[in-house]
Design a protein around this motif. Structure first.
Motif, PDB file in Angstrom:
ATOM      1  N   THR A   9       0.810  -1.223   0.000  1.00  0.00           N
ATOM      2  CA  THR A   9       0.000   0.000   0.000  1.00  0.00           C
ATOM      3  C   THR A   9       0.841   1.269   0.000  1.00  0.00           C
ATOM      4  O   THR A   9       0.286   2.360   0.000  1.00  0.00           O
ATOM      5  CB  THR A   9      -0.927   0.017   1.225  1.00  0.00           C
ATOM      6  OG1 THR A   9      -0.140  -0.028   2.410  1.00  0.00           O
ATOM      7  CG2 THR A   9      -1.888  -1.154   1.207  1.00  0.00           C
ATOM      8  N   ARG A  10       2.139   1.159  -0.020  1.00  0.00           N
ATOM      9  CA  ARG A  10       2.998   2.338  -0.011  1.00  0.00           C
ATOM     10  C   ARG A  10       2.898   3.064  -1.340  1.00  0.00           C
ATOM     11  O   ARG A  10       2.926   2.467  -2.388  1.00  0.00           O
ATOM     12  CB  ARG A  10       4.450   1.945   0.244  1.00  0.00           C
ATOM     13  CG  ARG A  10       5.377   3.149   0.272  1.00  0.00           C
ATOM     14  CD  ARG A  10       6.795   2.770   0.472  1.00  0.00           C
ATOM     15  NE  ARG A  10       6.942   2.155   1.771  1.00  0.00           N
ATOM     16  CZ  ARG A  10       8.067   1.607   2.213  1.00  0.00           C
ATOM     17  NH1 ARG A  10       9.124   1.600   1.463  1.00  0.00           N
ATOM     18  NH2 ARG A  10       8.117   1.056   3.396  1.00  0.00           N
ATOM     19  N   ARG A  11       2.789   4.380  -1.276  1.00  0.00           N
ATOM     20  CA  ARG A  11       2.767   5.216  -2.467  1.00  0.00           C
ATOM     21  C   ARG A  11       4.019   6.074  -2.446  1.00  0.00           C
ATOM     22  O   ARG A  11       4.124   7.017  -1.670  1.00  0.00           O
ATOM     23  CB  ARG A  11       1.511   6.100  -2.499  1.00  0.00           C
ATOM     24  CG  ARG A  11       0.218   5.318  -2.549  1.00  0.00           C
ATOM     25  CD  ARG A  11       0.098   4.563  -3.864  1.00  0.00           C
ATOM     26  NE  ARG A  11      -1.145   3.827  -3.959  1.00  0.00           N
ATOM     27  CZ  ARG A  11      -1.202   2.528  -4.137  1.00  0.00           C
ATOM     28  NH1 ARG A  11      -0.114   1.816  -4.227  1.00  0.00           N
ATOM     29  NH2 ARG A  11      -2.355   1.927  -4.233  1.00  0.00           N
ATOM     30  N   PRO A  12       5.005   5.787  -3.307  1.00  0.00           N
ATOM     31  CA  PRO A  12       6.288   6.488  -3.253  1.00  0.00           C
ATOM     32  C   PRO A  12       6.260   7.920  -3.778  1.00  0.00           C
ATOM     33  O   PRO A  12       7.107   8.722  -3.412  1.00  0.00           O
ATOM     34  CB  PRO A  12       7.206   5.627  -4.125  1.00  0.00           C
ATOM     35  CG  PRO A  12       6.292   4.919  -5.051  1.00  0.00           C
ATOM     36  CD  PRO A  12       5.014   4.706  -4.290  1.00  0.00           C
ATOM     37  N   LEU A  13       5.290   8.275  -4.608  1.00  0.00           N
ATOM     38  CA  LEU A  13       5.280   9.598  -5.212  1.00  0.00           C
ATOM     39  C   LEU A  13       5.300  10.729  -4.180  1.00  0.00           C
ATOM     40  O   LEU A  13       6.145  11.623  -4.272  1.00  0.00           O
ATOM     41  CB  LEU A  13       4.091   9.732  -6.160  1.00  0.00           C
ATOM     42  CG  LEU A  13       4.103  10.920  -7.086  1.00  0.00           C
ATOM     43  CD1 LEU A  13       5.345  10.936  -7.958  1.00  0.00           C
ATOM     44  CD2 LEU A  13       2.858  10.925  -7.949  1.00  0.00           C
ATOM     45  N   GLU A  17       8.481  13.532  -3.592  1.00  0.00           N
ATOM     46  CA  GLU A  17       8.291  14.985  -3.609  1.00  0.00           C
ATOM     47  C   GLU A  17       8.694  15.615  -2.278  1.00  0.00           C
ATOM     48  O   GLU A  17       9.319  16.684  -2.259  1.00  0.00           O
ATOM     49  CB  GLU A  17       6.837  15.313  -3.943  1.00  0.00           C
ATOM     50  CG  GLU A  17       6.487  14.939  -5.373  1.00  0.00           C
ATOM     51  CD  GLU A  17       5.008  15.042  -5.681  1.00  0.00           C
ATOM     52  OE1 GLU A  17       4.694  15.250  -6.852  1.00  0.00           O
ATOM     53  OE2 GLU A  17       4.174  14.916  -4.759  1.00  0.00           O
ATOM     54  N   GLN A  18       8.378  14.970  -1.181  1.00  0.00           N
ATOM     55  CA  GLN A  18       8.758  15.480   0.141  1.00  0.00           C
ATOM     56  C   GLN A  18      10.266  15.503   0.323  1.00  0.00           C
ATOM     57  O   GLN A  18      10.792  16.325   1.068  1.00  0.00           O
ATOM     58  CB  GLN A  18       8.119  14.637   1.244  1.00  0.00           C
ATOM     59  CG  GLN A  18       6.646  14.848   1.396  1.00  0.00           C
ATOM     60  CD  GLN A  18       6.038  13.886   2.400  1.00  0.00           C
ATOM     61  OE1 GLN A  18       6.730  13.138   3.073  1.00  0.00           O
ATOM     62  NE2 GLN A  18       4.717  13.884   2.477  1.00  0.00           N
ATOM     63  N   VAL A  23       9.181  15.465  -9.864  1.00  0.00           N
ATOM     64  CA  VAL A  23       8.803  14.297 -10.660  1.00  0.00           C
ATOM     65  C   VAL A  23       8.641  14.716 -12.117  1.00  0.00           C
ATOM     66  O   VAL A  23       7.909  15.654 -12.429  1.00  0.00           O
ATOM     67  CB  VAL A  23       7.504  13.665 -10.122  1.00  0.00           C
ATOM     68  CG1 VAL A  23       7.054  12.521 -11.012  1.00  0.00           C
ATOM     69  CG2 VAL A  23       7.701  13.194  -8.695  1.00  0.00           C
ATOM     70  N   GLN A  24       9.340  14.022 -13.004  1.00  0.00           N
ATOM     71  CA  GLN A  24       9.253  14.297 -14.429  1.00  0.00           C
ATOM     72  C   GLN A  24       8.312  13.319 -15.124  1.00  0.00           C
ATOM     73  O   GLN A  24       7.611  13.686 -16.048  1.00  0.00           O
ATOM     74  CB  GLN A  24      10.636  14.221 -15.071  1.00  0.00           C
ATOM     75  CG  GLN A  24      11.566  15.297 -14.570  1.00  0.00           C
ATOM     76  CD  GLN A  24      12.927  15.216 -15.209  1.00  0.00           C
ATOM     77  OE1 GLN A  24      13.438  14.128 -15.462  1.00  0.00           O
ATOM     78  NE2 GLN A  24      13.513  16.363 -15.458  1.00  0.00           N
ATOM     79  N   ARG A  25       8.319  12.067 -14.701  1.00  0.00           N
ATOM     80  CA  ARG A  25       7.450  11.037 -15.270  1.00  0.00           C
ATOM     81  C   ARG A  25       7.011  10.098 -14.154  1.00  0.00           C
ATOM     82  O   ARG A  25       7.774   9.820 -13.237  1.00  0.00           O
ATOM     83  CB  ARG A  25       8.183  10.215 -16.328  1.00  0.00           C
ATOM     84  CG  ARG A  25       8.321  10.882 -17.656  1.00  0.00           C
ATOM     85  CD  ARG A  25       8.844   9.920 -18.717  1.00  0.00           C
ATOM     86  NE  ARG A  25       9.857   8.987 -18.247  1.00  0.00           N
ATOM     87  CZ  ARG A  25      11.173   9.190 -18.286  1.00  0.00           C
ATOM     88  NH1 ARG A  25      11.643  10.316 -18.763  1.00  0.00           N
ATOM     89  NH2 ARG A  25      12.002   8.284 -17.856  1.00  0.00           N
ATOM     90  N   VAL A  34       3.226  -1.846  -9.321  1.00  0.00           N
ATOM     91  CA  VAL A  34       4.528  -1.263  -9.579  1.00  0.00           C
ATOM     92  C   VAL A  34       4.335   0.192  -9.967  1.00  0.00           C
ATOM     93  O   VAL A  34       3.508   0.502 -10.822  1.00  0.00           O
ATOM     94  CB  VAL A  34       5.249  -2.013 -10.725  1.00  0.00           C
ATOM     95  CG1 VAL A  34       6.560  -1.322 -11.079  1.00  0.00           C
ATOM     96  CG2 VAL A  34       5.486  -3.464 -10.348  1.00  0.00           C
ATOM     97  N   GLU A  35       5.067   1.076  -9.324  1.00  0.00           N
ATOM     98  CA  GLU A  35       5.026   2.493  -9.687  1.00  0.00           C
ATOM     99  C   GLU A  35       6.424   2.910 -10.091  1.00  0.00           C
ATOM    100  O   GLU A  35       7.372   2.786  -9.317  1.00  0.00           O
ATOM    101  CB  GLU A  35       4.532   3.347  -8.526  1.00  0.00           C
ATOM    102  CG  GLU A  35       4.322   4.785  -8.926  1.00  0.00           C
ATOM    103  CD  GLU A  35       3.483   5.558  -7.924  1.00  0.00           C
ATOM    104  OE1 GLU A  35       3.214   6.726  -8.190  1.00  0.00           O
ATOM    105  OE2 GLU A  35       3.120   5.007  -6.872  1.00  0.00           O
ATOM    106  N   ARG A  36       6.548   3.393 -11.316  1.00  0.00           N
ATOM    107  CA  ARG A  36       7.840   3.838 -11.845  1.00  0.00           C
ATOM    108  C   ARG A  36       7.852   5.353 -11.838  1.00  0.00           C
ATOM    109  O   ARG A  36       6.941   5.995 -12.363  1.00  0.00           O
ATOM    110  CB  ARG A  36       8.025   3.309 -13.263  1.00  0.00           C
ATOM    111  CG  ARG A  36       9.394   3.599 -13.819  1.00  0.00           C
ATOM    112  CD  ARG A  36       9.539   3.117 -15.227  1.00  0.00           C
ATOM    113  NE  ARG A  36       9.216   1.695 -15.331  1.00  0.00           N
ATOM    114  CZ  ARG A  36       9.208   1.018 -16.463  1.00  0.00           C
ATOM    115  NH1 ARG A  36       9.490   1.619 -17.598  1.00  0.00           N
ATOM    116  NH2 ARG A  36       8.919  -0.254 -16.477  1.00  0.00           N
ATOM    117  N   VAL A  37       8.899   5.919 -11.238  1.00  0.00           N
ATOM    118  CA  VAL A  37       8.999   7.368 -11.104  1.00  0.00           C
ATOM    119  C   VAL A  37      10.365   7.822 -11.600  1.00  0.00           C
ATOM    120  O   VAL A  37      11.380   7.251 -11.227  1.00  0.00           O
ATOM    121  CB  VAL A  37       8.818   7.806  -9.624  1.00  0.00           C
ATOM    122  CG1 VAL A  37       9.006   9.298  -9.463  1.00  0.00           C
ATOM    123  CG2 VAL A  37       7.467   7.371  -9.101  1.00  0.00           C
ATOM    124  N   ALA A  38      10.373   8.862 -12.453  1.00  0.00           N
ATOM    125  CA  ALA A  38      11.600   9.506 -12.883  1.00  0.00           C
ATOM    126  C   ALA A  38      11.589  10.909 -12.290  1.00  0.00           C
ATOM    127  O   ALA A  38      10.635  11.668 -12.509  1.00  0.00           O
ATOM    128  CB  ALA A  38      11.702   9.560 -14.396  1.00  0.00           C
TER     129      ALA A  38
END
Length: 42
Positions: A9-13, A17-18, A23-25, A34-38
């Protein structure tokens, strides 16, 4: 089966930001598992 240290349940976005990144993508894959963050450091 849940693996040791795995948080479904963790949301890394918000955490990214904190931490001062911009975040670019962002995309969610595998039915939201799966959450992919650039991101770049601001």
């Amino acid at each position: 089966m849940r693996m040791c240290g795995d948080y479904q349940t963790r949301r890394p976005l918000p955490l990214v930001e904190q931490a001062g990144f911009v975040v670019q993508r962002q995309e969610r894959l595998k039915l939201g598992m799966v959450e992919r963050v650039a991101a770049v450091k601001a």
